[in-house]
Design a protein around this motif. Sequence first.
Motif: not given
Lengths: 433, 523
Positions: A258, A261, A265, A271-272, A274-277
């Motif tokens: 993880i 990955r 990411a 930003q994406a 961050e918005l995926s947690g």
Amino acid sequence: MKQLKDIFVGDLRRFGMLFTLVALVAFFHVRTGGYVLTPANVMNLLNGNSYILVLAIGMVLVIIAGHIDLSVGSVAAFAGIVMALAIRDWGFPPWAGVLLCLAVGAAIGAWQGFWVAYAGIPGFVVTLAGMMLFRGANQLVGHSNTIPVPDAIQFLGGGYLPEVGPDTGYNNLTLALGLTAILWLVVGSLRARQAARRAGGEVRPLWMVAARLALLGGVVAYSTYLFATGRPGTSFPIPGLILFSLVILYSFVSGRTIVGRHVYAVGGNRQAAELSGVDTRGVTFLVMMNMSVLAATAGLMFVGRSTASGPFDGFNWELDAISAVFIGGAAVSGGVGTVIGSIIGGFVMAVLNNGLQLLGVGADMTQVIKGLVLLIAVAFDVLNKTQGRPSILGLLLRDRRGGGQAPAAASAASPAAPAGGPGKDGTDAAKRS
Amino acid sequence: MATFLEMRDITKEFPGVKALDRVSMTVEQGEIHAICGENGAGKSTLMKVLSGVYPFGSYSGEILYKGGPAAFRDIRASERAGIAIIHQELALVPELSITENLFLGNEVARRGVIDWVAAKARARALMARVGLDEDPGTAIGTIGVGKQQLVEIAKALNKNVELLILDEPTAALNEEDSAHLLDLMRDLRGRGITCIMISHKLNEIRAIADAITILRDGQSVETLRVDAGLDEDRIIRGMVGRSLGSRYPERHPAVGDVFFEVRDWTVRHPQIPDRLVCKGSNFFVRRGEIVGFAGLMGSGRTELARSLFGRSYGLFVRGSILKDGRELRLRRVADAILEGIAYVTEDRKTLGLNLLDDIKTTIVSADLDRVSRHSVIDPNREFSVAESFHRLLNIKTRTVDEGVSKLSGGNQQKVVLAKWLYTEPDLLILDEPTRGIDVGAKYEIYGIINKLAESGKGVVVISSELPEVLGISDRIYAICEGAITGALDRAEASQEKLMKLMTLTGAGGRPADKPGQQSGSVR
């Protein structure tokens, strides 16, 4: 034909870079009258480059995460001298010195990671400052002197696997290592194939897996033979062992976990992520910190190899590590790159250095050639990407079937530097894997 | 008079794909010509061929422009011939002023030295032509998207454009800016400038265009003249090759109890102190309910959603979030995901996707724990999860190993939806879920939303397209200047009522969602 294309473009694409390396080795081997692949030379190659490759492992993660670390050489030098001093003057046993060296690396990494991740200062600036800071600190702490290290440390940086067991005419531990590697390859591939079948994914035909294994196994077996038949007292080098352990560990971490990955990411789209947690700051901090720990490891290996820590250790290492990573297919903008690619990129540079030296090419010309290889490798990648073309192997195969306008780029890039020719297709291949 | 523009049998191939297959169209001088088609039908490719982005020789077929054959080697060549293209993603430098952007690459200068006085004067004249009322020294980044678009058009006018190509010009605009832009296009037509416009908004096309060329799967299907008899269903039939019974799938709402509630939600702007982007908002969502949020661009709807989603936007001031009667503390996005909240962003490419990733990596990216053991990812589980969504959502791709950047907008959106569905949320917040995607994919996405609601989840749909909000929601909140200005039931809502609430300024801080004021009451 389709299947042939599949092995090259599909599964074996990630090994394209390996082919490049093999071609380069073969070229120099023939030109030097068979000297490149002698036990003494391969040991020399591995010993003399493993600390740079250890840096490349950390650097590729930093670059994937979208940053850069210019301080690695200075950090290596500082951690190295602290260790040397601790063992000589402060009464540290060697093992504690090693731990201290890594702890210094971790502390520096936390310092730099804090500025990059939490204060939001660009990595370029933070580590440029670190480059000066820790170079100065090295010379300050060591009074610009050279400080020797004991045998135990020298073993880590320049030792060989010992002789054990019956006299087989080979180095037994090296043989065992080689056999383990081959076994691991075979079992790993077969198990992966089984698991893929259970999950209903694409299962490659057995012959393809076998072909791949034969190729890789052959390379491992031959290397084992080389390392096991050196002059008495030499065998597989300890720095090589450290390097390969780290390569396996970090390939696994970056490719399968993880955390790994998350690094991709963050570099691909912060930003994406961050918005995926994803804890983007935490990941950045970790990557920067890890780099400095690996820099300390590299410093340790180098100090061991050169038997002493000096004021100019690690000079320009960052450039070698960064070159290896970019030749290995990483993207300057982040999100792309592999540990294996970077290691192979590093070996391409190392073999180039070694081969040209053996051919008697001067250091000046060697620099020129290496510079061109770096530029062409990355240029090829970039041009290839902007034109949305598949890998060069894909292009060649496609062209053979008479399709497309593709070869223009390939022919435009290759005549510029013959030595660079092989470098670029692998770059592309490694990047896409 | 000769035809102004004729494209004949244009074929453009990319490796493995025929993007355009013998496409032909003719455009008369001084008309507004719309191009319609589903995403991936080849509209943008055709316009790139026309404007020289794909140079002469990289396609086959011929272009006749102003009576002669045209062979543009690059964009500059087409610009010299009076063709300007305005892409969906605007090509402006945010830090530079309006004036600097207007003349970028075409500076008002003498011997390399810029004449600022003359430049400003010309900028003012150009801005007046497009009806843009700003100081020419304002930085582009500080004005809204609608105004930026006007700057782009002014820039084209400065180059003496004769054929203006607009790629989805109103996709990112609110109703007011859209109306202004359409007026401007009419005005340009009056001055003899020919426009080609790609658009998904059929009502706009019907309102403004003189002719429509419909593309489907890389082929030109037909060209329709716009007159009173042409209705939207006729256009849709051409685009999808079939007749869509209804634009919105049928829905049988089974709405349960309130399970999610937001009270007095107040958030400050991240950079500008004292500016509130959410002003004491109160709202709730019931199980199985689709709640619409209607607001214009900049009304604070996205800010509201993102600040709820683990405070991923703005600075928290006060307010509480309750789920099943329990107060949630959501300090990070990860907390929100853990509590069963998902947010699908309006900005797919910059906030929703890592365009370097492939489909399967994207789908599992918000909940990696479930495809991992001891934080080691199992590639086979990852594959089978992705495969199941591939089938479930009908994502059009050969394999889930394909890169997301290769998918069309609609399929990218499905991948993003899959990513959030995989987190198994109780509350799904969808921000402009159908922006920039074609009619067919929209219908499929509405279907997915309905199914979610039927399975007892709460869905919040934020949209600036009123027909969409009205078409799918059970209950609608209107939002304006950061405050919720009212709530309407599906039955009582209409475009007019909503628009009135959406433009109800000066309502800041008013708790609009008091019990009794709307049909449903807060417990």
